[in-house]
Design a protein around this motif. Sequence first.
Motif, short mmCIF file in Angstrom:
data_model
loop_
_atom_site.label_atom_id
_atom_site.label_comp_id
_atom_site.label_asym_id
_atom_site.label_seq_id
_atom_site.Cartn_x
_atom_site.Cartn_y
_atom_site.Cartn_z
N ILE A 186 0.84 -1.20 0.00
CA ILE A 186 0.00 0.00 0.00
C ILE A 186 0.87 1.25 0.00
CG2 ILE A 186 -1.87 1.22 1.17
CD1 ILE A 186 -2.29 -1.55 2.72
N LEU A 188 1.53 5.06 0.06
CA LEU A 188 0.77 6.23 0.50
C LEU A 188 1.31 7.47 -0.22
CD1 LEU A 188 0.55 5.50 4.35
CD2 LEU A 188 -1.07 4.87 2.54
N SER A 190 -0.18 10.09 -0.90
CA SER A 190 -0.66 11.33 -0.28
C SER A 190 0.33 11.85 0.75
CB SER A 190 -2.02 11.10 0.38
OG SER A 190 -1.91 10.23 1.50
N ARG A 205 -3.18 7.54 -11.24
CA ARG A 205 -2.79 7.25 -9.85
C ARG A 205 -3.00 5.77 -9.55
NH1 ARG A 205 -2.29 10.89 -5.45
NH2 ARG A 205 -2.98 12.49 -6.90
N GLU A 206 -4.09 5.23 -10.03
CA GLU A 206 -4.36 3.80 -9.83
C GLU A 206 -3.32 2.94 -10.56
OE1 GLU A 206 -8.36 2.93 -10.94
OE2 GLU A 206 -9.23 4.27 -9.44
N THR A 209 -0.14 3.03 -8.54
CA THR A 209 -0.27 2.15 -7.38
C THR A 209 -0.08 0.70 -7.78
OG1 THR A 209 -1.78 3.68 -6.24
CG2 THR A 209 -1.84 1.36 -5.55
N VAL A 303 -4.78 9.32 5.78
CA VAL A 303 -4.74 8.75 4.43
C VAL A 303 -5.99 9.19 3.67
CG1 VAL A 303 -3.40 6.74 5.13
CG2 VAL A 303 -5.91 6.60 5.15
N THR A 304 -5.94 9.07 2.37
CA THR A 304 -7.08 9.43 1.54
C THR A 304 -8.11 8.31 1.55
OG1 THR A 304 -6.16 8.48 -0.47
CG2 THR A 304 -5.56 10.76 0.03
N TYR A 306 -9.17 6.77 -1.04
CA TYR A 306 -8.64 5.74 -1.94
C TYR A 306 -7.65 4.84 -1.20
CZ TYR A 306 -5.92 3.63 -5.74
OH TYR A 306 -5.28 2.75 -6.57
N GLU A 307 -6.75 5.42 -0.44
CA GLU A 307 -5.76 4.65 0.31
C GLU A 307 -6.40 3.82 1.40
OE1 GLU A 307 -2.08 7.82 -0.45
OE2 GLU A 307 -3.31 7.96 1.35
N GLN A 308 -7.46 4.35 2.00
CA GLN A 308 -8.19 3.57 3.00
C GLN A 308 -8.80 2.33 2.35
OE1 GLN A 308 -8.27 4.39 6.43
NE2 GLN A 308 -8.92 2.26 6.44
N LEU A 310 -7.46 0.76 -0.18
CA LEU A 310 -6.34 -0.15 -0.39
C LEU A 310 -6.03 -0.94 0.88
CD1 LEU A 310 -3.86 2.11 -2.42
CD2 LEU A 310 -5.34 0.32 -3.32
#
Length: 334
Positions: A186, A188, A190, A205-206, A209, A303-304, A306-308, A310
């Motif tokens: 994951i 991060l 951000s 961004r995806e 990642t 976290v954002t 999106y990151e949450q 993930l």
Amino acid sequence: MTKAVVLGAAGGIGQPLSLLLKANPLISELALFDIVNTPGVAVDLSHISTPAKVEGYLPPNDGLKKALTGADIVLIPAGIPRKPGMFRDDLFKINAGIVRDLAVGIATTAPKAFVLVISNPVNSTAPIVAEVFKKHGVFDPKRIFGVTTLDVVRASTFVSEIIGDLSLAPSIVVPVIGGHSGVTIIPLFSQSSHPLPSSLSSEDREKLTYRVQFGGDEIVKAKDGAGSATLSMAYAGSEFASKLLRAVKGEKGIVAPSYVHLTADKEGGEVVKKEIGRDLEYFSVPIELGPEGVVKINAIGKVTEYEQGLIAAALPDLATNIEKGVTFIDSSKL
């Protein structure tokens, strides 16, 4: 005087890793162990004009014990590499047994050494080492590390590419948490020290990642089945070892992500468990290093959304991976 030991030193990761450690001025003695070729690798390295004395050992005549005697830090890259179409989890049956047997050697010969687990799948092999140490009554969560540095190195490199300046790569810091395979990785972005361009689309961004999560596949494909991430992994392992050794020597404020048992810092570990919403034993998080290994487990922080997402996607796989490692030792005869 610092003795470093590489277990699996004749392999694709082991040889370049040993080369980098030979060049490290903090290491005065380097012991190499593998089932083949280590005496030759050791002689080759011994011709390099750096202070570290190098010796190579094979299994006969208590070679593993001799290599580990007096060890301060042990790095384990031993095992088979990934092949095309093979996930890290596919490596488990073979590499788990290799790591288990090496862990027994460390637990009985150098139980106070810092242990850096590189052999994949790290999400399971780091717990294997820990469980072996528990069974021998020498477990110290502050001294066992799953090396996830390659994910950090990749994230930093890829961000520098997007920014358009590779010279920034060494200074870019992108925290990478979770584990060390696929969706458990994951990044991060951000929290990156160098923010991504605001013009970067959510789709890009995806993709970024995904590239960090599955960067190993990119290398396996590029090598056309002839190998996996060996050189970059050796670099990452050496980088983490160097940071740990600097911290052991007294340098303050060194922080690096690593996959650790969350009791290494009970207070920090509990914070992380609350942040992820699950009572996992292991998680890769930024940790502060010191003379005893783990000094502090840092909180994940903001976290954002999106990151949450993930993080939520990673937790089931991580739990399964951890259980697989623990169960393997529970069913093993040590």
